[in-house]
Scaffold this motif. Structure first.
Motif, mmCIF file in Angstrom:
data_model
loop_
_atom_site.group_PDB
_atom_site.id
_atom_site.type_symbol
_atom_site.label_atom_id
_atom_site.label_comp_id
_atom_site.label_asym_id
_atom_site.label_seq_id
_atom_site.Cartn_x
_atom_site.Cartn_y
_atom_site.Cartn_z
ATOM 1 N N ILE A 1 0.837 -1.204 0.000
ATOM 2 C CA ILE A 1 0.000 0.000 0.000
ATOM 3 C C ILE A 1 0.871 1.254 0.000
ATOM 4 C CG2 ILE A 1 -1.716 1.323 1.318
ATOM 5 C CD1 ILE A 1 -2.867 -1.231 0.104
ATOM 6 N N LEU A 2 1.906 1.261 0.819
ATOM 7 C CA LEU A 2 2.746 2.454 0.964
ATOM 8 C C LEU A 2 3.574 2.751 -0.289
ATOM 9 C CD1 LEU A 2 3.984 2.035 4.658
ATOM 10 C CD2 LEU A 2 2.045 3.363 3.797
ATOM 11 N N LYS A 3 3.687 1.790 -1.179
ATOM 12 C CA LYS A 3 4.412 2.023 -2.430
ATOM 13 C C LYS A 3 3.608 2.852 -3.435
ATOM 14 C CE LYS A 3 6.986 -2.361 -2.298
ATOM 15 N NZ LYS A 3 7.106 -3.698 -2.944
ATOM 16 N N VAL A 4 2.311 2.977 -3.192
ATOM 17 C CA VAL A 4 1.426 3.642 -4.155
ATOM 18 C C VAL A 4 1.076 5.025 -3.620
ATOM 19 C CG1 VAL A 4 -0.734 3.477 -5.448
ATOM 20 C CG2 VAL A 4 0.494 1.382 -4.794
ATOM 21 N N PRO A 5 1.564 6.086 -4.235
ATOM 22 C CA PRO A 5 1.322 7.447 -3.717
ATOM 23 C C PRO A 5 -0.154 7.827 -3.679
ATOM 24 C CG PRO A 5 3.075 7.444 -5.364
ATOM 25 C CD PRO A 5 2.453 6.091 -5.401
ATOM 26 N N GLU A 6 -0.957 7.237 -4.546
ATOM 27 C CA GLU A 6 -2.381 7.600 -4.601
ATOM 28 C C GLU A 6 -3.185 7.013 -3.454
ATOM 29 O OE1 GLU A 6 -0.843 7.306 -8.870
ATOM 30 O OE2 GLU A 6 -0.654 6.167 -6.997
ATOM 31 N N LEU A 7 -2.599 6.086 -2.693
ATOM 32 C CA LEU A 7 -3.318 5.410 -1.611
ATOM 33 C C LEU A 7 -2.916 5.959 -0.249
ATOM 34 C CD1 LEU A 7 -3.062 1.699 -2.837
ATOM 35 C CD2 LEU A 7 -5.010 3.253 -3.070
ATOM 36 N N THR A 8 -3.909 6.057 0.646
ATOM 37 C CA THR A 8 -3.671 6.497 2.023
ATOM 38 C C THR A 8 -4.128 5.402 2.973
ATOM 39 O OG1 THR A 8 -4.048 8.814 1.420
ATOM 40 C CG2 THR A 8 -4.157 8.259 3.755
ATOM 41 N N LEU A 9 -3.202 4.862 3.742
ATOM 42 C CA LEU A 9 -3.540 3.866 4.757
ATOM 43 C C LEU A 9 -4.099 4.582 5.977
ATOM 44 C CD1 LEU A 9 -3.498 0.938 5.787
ATOM 45 C CD2 LEU A 9 -1.138 1.331 6.550
ATOM 46 N N LEU A 10 -5.346 4.280 6.324
ATOM 47 C CA LEU A 10 -6.029 4.991 7.406
ATOM 48 C C LEU A 10 -6.143 4.187 8.694
ATOM 49 C CD1 LEU A 10 -8.980 6.691 5.469
ATOM 50 C CD2 LEU A 10 -6.907 7.778 6.352
ATOM 51 N N SER A 11 -6.112 2.870 8.594
ATOM 52 C CA SER A 11 -6.289 2.069 9.802
ATOM 53 C C SER A 11 -5.668 0.691 9.598
ATOM 54 C CB SER A 11 -7.780 1.923 10.131
ATOM 55 O OG SER A 11 -7.958 1.066 11.242
ATOM 56 N N GLU A 12 -5.112 0.143 10.694
ATOM 57 C CA GLU A 12 -4.517 -1.188 10.643
ATOM 58 C C GLU A 12 -4.633 -1.859 12.003
ATOM 59 O OE1 GLU A 12 -0.335 -0.967 9.779
ATOM 60 O OE2 GLU A 12 0.039 0.539 11.350
ATOM 61 N N SER A 13 -4.281 -3.139 12.019
ATOM 62 C CA SER A 13 -4.315 -3.945 13.236
ATOM 63 C C SER A 13 -2.994 -4.681 13.364
ATOM 64 C CB SER A 13 -5.470 -4.950 13.166
ATOM 65 O OG SER A 13 -5.328 -5.957 14.147
ATOM 66 N N ASP A 14 -2.507 -4.825 14.592
ATOM 67 C CA ASP A 14 -1.288 -5.596 14.812
ATOM 68 C C ASP A 14 -1.492 -7.060 14.445
ATOM 69 O OD1 ASP A 14 0.055 -3.354 15.728
ATOM 70 O OD2 ASP A 14 -0.402 -3.751 17.839
ATOM 71 N N GLU A 15 -2.723 -7.547 14.576
ATOM 72 C CA GLU A 15 -3.005 -8.959 14.298
ATOM 73 C C GLU A 15 -3.490 -9.199 12.872
ATOM 74 O OE1 GLU A 15 -4.680 -11.342 17.874
ATOM 75 O OE2 GLU A 15 -5.572 -9.353 18.012
#
Length: 305
Positions: free
Chosen positions: A202-216
């Motif tokens: 996801i972080l490789k794509v400038p057009e995308l914004t990661l908004l939420s994640e989980s450790d699991e």
């Protein structure tokens, strides 16, 4: 405001029993208001269950919402009657000249196949492309999120060694973002999938914004095009007993399945589930409808670009 649904849709009576205010098309035509038009492409096997789950969440808003159900000509449902599909669903090619304020595309039980091997891949990618010019904001859920990220942005999916199955804790990466209005710092989401998209892709794509994640459970919520596209890897819409039904179904089939994580009281299936994701689910859908559909869509729906 009530939710405007097709006449005699089974979800109407089910939701009335929960004291949720819904009306059918016949009554809605008597109200002088332009409702938000929402198209739902429902690819889940149990159509009526998914219809009810989504409609329940869409009803939690003061806006009037008009729901239309879409189906693909290249896919025939095996678990829902032909009569139900013919009565309440319309082929994409019959809807493609219309415009919609919002759209929801659900998950599908095809995640372990390569995208191009899915029988309806060609048609659904046409829907993905069409939504960009005919819909103000589109919500992609579970497999659809993976498929949309792959089709639009080249993000691959990866097989998991073990099914991601249960309720997992998540955090917001941008707490002031409108989609998180009213969220707690930590919130819970059901997941049920054999594949994943990874943060590094996801972080490789400038057009995308990661908004939420989980450790699991990893990546949860990704945004693109300023909120015109949201990709949700979990099943916030699941009812309290959905994971229980999946678990017991797989047990009966003799499939390798673990007890859903963080789901049953004391991790005991006989004690039933503890619901801890309902508040987040309602906020997710109401925030999406308010901030990214209602406040962004033009009054003249034909002006959607």
């Amino acid at each position: 405001m009530p939710l405007n649904l097709p006449d005699k849709l089974p979800a109407i009576e089910l939701l009335k029993e929960e004291n949720i205010f819904v009306i059918d098309n016949s009554r809605a035509t008597q109200q002088d208001i332009r409702p938000l038009r929402i198209a739902i492409l429902n690819l889940m096997p149990l159509k009526i269950t998914t219809e009810t789950d989504l409609v329940r969440l869409l009803s939690n808003t003061p806006l009037q919402v008009e729901v239309s159900f879409m189906k693909l000509k290249s896919h025939t449902s095996k678990n829902t009657s032909v009569e139900h599909m013919e009565t309440f669903y319309t082929d994409f090619e019959e809807m493609c000249n219309d415009k919609y304020d919002g759209m929801i595309i659900t998950g599908a039980p095809v995640e372990q196949m390569d995208f191009e091997e899915v029988g309806y891949w060609e048609e659904i990618t046409k829907v993905f492309n069409w939504a960009r010019t005919h819909v103000t904001s589109t919500l992609y859920i579970c497999w659809a999120a993976q498929a949309g990220l792959y089709h639009h942005y080249g993000v691959p999916k990866h097989a998991l060694e073990q099914k991601m199955f249960g309720i997992f804790r998540h955090r917001t990466l941008d707490p002031l973002h409108p989609i998180f209005r009213g969220f707690d710092d930590l919130f819970y989401v059901p997941h049920s999938r054999h594949t994943e998209v990874r943060k590094e892709d996801i972080l490789k794509v400038p057009e995308l914004t990661l908004l939420s994640e989980s450790d699991e459970s990893g990546v949860y919520l990704v945004m693109a095009r300023g909120g015109r596209e949201f990709f949700v890897t979990g099943h916030s819409e699941y009812s309290p007993l959905t994971l229980d039904a999946e678990y017991r179904r797989d047990l009966e089939k003799g499939l390798p399945i673990e007890v859903p994580y963080h789901y049953y009281l004391d991790n005991d299936p006989d004690k039933g589930p503890v619901v801890c994701w309902r508040g987040h689910a309602n906020l997710l859908f109401s925030n999406w409808l308010n901030y990214f559909v209602y406040q962004e869509t033009p009054y003249n729906i034909d002006d959607i670009k």
